[in-house]
Enzyme design. Structure first.
Site, PDB file in Angstrom:
ATOM      1  N   TYR A 220       2.789  10.138   0.797  1.00  0.00           N
ATOM      2  CA  TYR A 220       3.635   9.677   1.797  1.00  0.00           C
ATOM      3  C   TYR A 220       5.303  10.136   1.597  1.00  0.00           C
ATOM      4  CZ  TYR A 220      -0.248   6.681   2.944  1.00  0.00           C
ATOM      5  OH  TYR A 220      -1.431   5.997   3.496  1.00  0.00           O
TER       6      TYR A 220
ATOM      7  N   HIS B   8      -7.564   9.588  -1.858  1.00  0.00           N
ATOM      8  CA  HIS B   8      -7.078   9.577  -0.572  1.00  0.00           C
ATOM      9  C   HIS B   8      -8.033   9.975   0.667  1.00  0.00           C
ATOM     10  CE1 HIS B   8      -2.772   9.347   1.477  1.00  0.00           C
ATOM     11  NE2 HIS B   8      -3.686   8.958   2.416  1.00  0.00           N
TER      12      HIS B   8
ATOM     13  N   LYS C  56      -2.377   6.350  -4.127  1.00  0.00           N
ATOM     14  CA  LYS C  56      -3.666   7.211  -3.921  1.00  0.00           C
ATOM     15  C   LYS C  56      -3.543   8.570  -4.532  1.00  0.00           C
ATOM     16  CE  LYS C  56      -4.001   4.829   0.781  1.00  0.00           C
ATOM     17  NZ  LYS C  56      -2.561   4.448   0.692  1.00  0.00           N
TER      18      LYS C  56
ATOM     19  N   ASP D 181       0.786  -1.120   0.098  1.00  0.00           N
ATOM     20  CA  ASP D 181       0.061   0.111   0.186  1.00  0.00           C
ATOM     21  C   ASP D 181       0.880   1.246   0.086  1.00  0.00           C
ATOM     22  OD1 ASP D 181      -2.900   1.049   0.424  1.00  0.00           O
ATOM     23  OD2 ASP D 181      -1.746   2.228   2.101  1.00  0.00           O
TER      24      ASP D 181
END
Length: 381
Positions: free
Chosen positions: A88, A148, A115, A83
Site C-alpha cells: 500500500y 497478501h 501483509k 489493517d
C-alpha cells in the site's frame, strides 16, 4: 417495514445455518483480537455484544494516501484494529504519524495487521520483509501477518506485480515468465518461524479460497488464524465461511461497502451503496447506507475493515457497532438476498477479480481455489 417478498428471498434453512455460525465466529474473532488487548474483560457497565462488535471493526488502509492521519483519527475515536500492507506504500506514514511513541498499554490494546507481497514469497525473503514493515510501522511485533496473494511472482515482475503500478507501465496482463514456482507451503513454513521468533503473533492468508486453506492445513504446524477476503452482500462466500468456522479460522471482510472507489470498474456495475433495500433499512433505522453494510458484516461474525480518510466518516463507520443499530433477522435476510455470487462463475459478485494475477491457461475457479484441485497447478516453464 420490509416487504414479505424481500424477507422470503433467503431460504429459512440457510438463514438458520448462517445464524448459528455467527455465534461461533463472534467468539473466535473476539478472542483473537482481544488477545492483543490488555483488557481482560469489558467494563462492567459496557454492553458485551457491542464491545465484541467494536473489537471486530477495523480501519482499512488500501488506496489511502493520507493513511497516517486516518489511523491517528481512528485510534482517537476508539478503533483497535488497523489493517496495513507493505504494497500500500503508506506503512511508513502510518508509523510516523500514528504509531510513533505509542505506549506499551496502547500498543497492547491495538491489533495491527500487515501483509507479505507476491514478489517476496521466497522463504528467505519472508523475515526481511516482515522486519521492514515493523520498521516502517515503528512496532516491535505484528498481531497478524498475512500472505497478501497466494501468487508467487518474480522480483522483476512489471510494477512488482502491483496492478496499479503495472497498469501505469502499460502492462495489463502477466506472462508465464513473471511467475515463480515457490510452493505456498514453503512460504507458510517461513511465516511459522516468524511466530516462533516473536515478530508476529498470528499468521494467515488473504485473497484465498478453500483450496489454499486445505493446502496449508495439510502440512502446517501453525494453522491460519485468519483469512482476509472481499466480503459484502454481493459476495457473502457463505460456504467458505462455514469451512473456516469448522477449522476455527477467523474471516476478515475487506471492501464491505462494495469497493465503490476501486480502480477498475464498468459504468454498468451495480452499486451496493445505492441498493434500494440498503437505503430503505438505513432510512427506517436512522443509519447511513454504509453503516447498514458494516453492521451486516459484523452481525455475520466477520471482522470488517472499511476504509475512510474523512474524520466524520471514520466516526460514522465506527458507530455502526452501536447496540441501537442492531439489524433484525428480517433485515439481515433481506440484505443477504442481494447475493450475486454463484457456483458456476468464480468471478460473480467480486469487485476485485484477481484476473491480473492469473497464470496463462489457469481458470479463475482454480485461481480462487474453488475447483477442488491445488490452486496454481498450471505448469510454469
Amino acid at each position: 417495514m420490509l416487504s414479505r417478498c424481500a424477507f422470503l428471498r433467503l431460504p429459512a434453512a440457510s438463514w438458520l445455518r448462517h445464524h448459528a455460525r455467527c455465534a461461533s465466529y463472534r467468539a473466535e474473532q473476539c478472542a483473537m483480537i482481544a488477545a492483543a488487548s490488555s483488557e481482560a474483560a469489558a467494563p462492567a457497565n459496557a454492553d458485551v455484544s457491542e464491545q465484541d462488535l467494536r473489537r471486530r471493526l477495523g480501519l482499512g488502509s488500501w488506496l489511502s494516501p493520507t493513511a497516517g492521519n486516518a489511523v491517528k483519527e481512528a485510534l482517537k475515536v476508539g478503533y483497535r484494529h488497523i489493517d496495513c500492507a507493505h504494497i500500500y506504500v503508506n506503512e511508513k506514514q502510518i508509523g510516523e504519524t500514528a504509531f510513533k511513541g505509542m505506549s506499551s498499554s496502547d500498543r497492547g490494546k491495538t491489533f495491527v495487521t500487515s501483509k507479505l507481497w507476491c514478489t517476496e514469497l521466497h522463504p528467505t525473503d519472508v523475515r526481511p520483509n516482515c522486519e521492514q514493515s515493523l520498521k516502517d510501522l515503528q512496532l516491535d511485533y505484528l498481531d497478524l501477518y498475512l500472505i497478501h496473494w497466494p501468487v508467487p511472482l518474480k522480483k522483476d515482475c512489471p510494477g512488482r506485480g502491483s496492478l496499479a503500478a503495472a497498469t501505469r507501465l502499460g502492462v495489463t496482463e502477466l506472462s508465464t515468465e513473471h511467475f515463480s514456482t515457490i510452493p505456498l507451503t514453503e512460504t507458510w513454513a517461513a511465516l511459522e518461524e516468524l511466530v516462533s521468533s516473536g515478530l508476529v503473533r498470528k499468521i494467515g492468508l488473504c485473497n484465498s479460497g478453500p483450496g489454499h486453506v486445505e493446502q496449508i492445513l495439510a502440512s502446517c504446524s501453525i494453522k491460519p488464524a485468519m483469512v482476509q477476503n472481499e466480503g459484502h452482500p454481493y459476495l457473502p462466500q457463505d460456504d467458505f465461511l462455514d469451512m473456516c468456522a469448522a477449522h476455527g479460522i477467523g474471516v476478515t471482510a475487506y471492501s464491505p461497502l462494495g469497493n465503490p472507489n476501486r480502480p477498475v470498474q464498468s459504468p454498468d456495475d451495480p452499486v451496493l451503496l445505492e441498493e434500494p433495500i440498503i437505503n430503505q433499512i438505513a432510512a427506517e433505522k436512522g443509519m447511513t447506507a454504509g453503516q447498514v453494510l458494516i453492521r451486516w458484516g459484523l452481525q455475520r461474525g466477520t471482522v470488517v475493515i472499511p476504509k475512510s480518510e474523512t474524520p466524520a466518516r471514520i466516526l460514522s463507520n465506527f458507530e455502526a457497532a452501536d447496540a441501537r443499530f442492531e439489524l433484525s433477522m428480517e433485515e439481515m435476510q433481506a440484505i443477504a438476498a442481494l447475493k450475486k455470487e454463484n457456483a458456476e462463475d468464480a468471478l460473480s459478485g467480486r469487485t476485485l477479480t484477481g484476473a491480473f494475477w492469473k497464470k496463462p491457461g489457469q481458470t479463475m475457479a482454480n485461481f480462487w481455489g474453488l475447483d477442488g484441485s491445488v490452486p496454481g497447478t498450471v505448469p510454469v516453464q
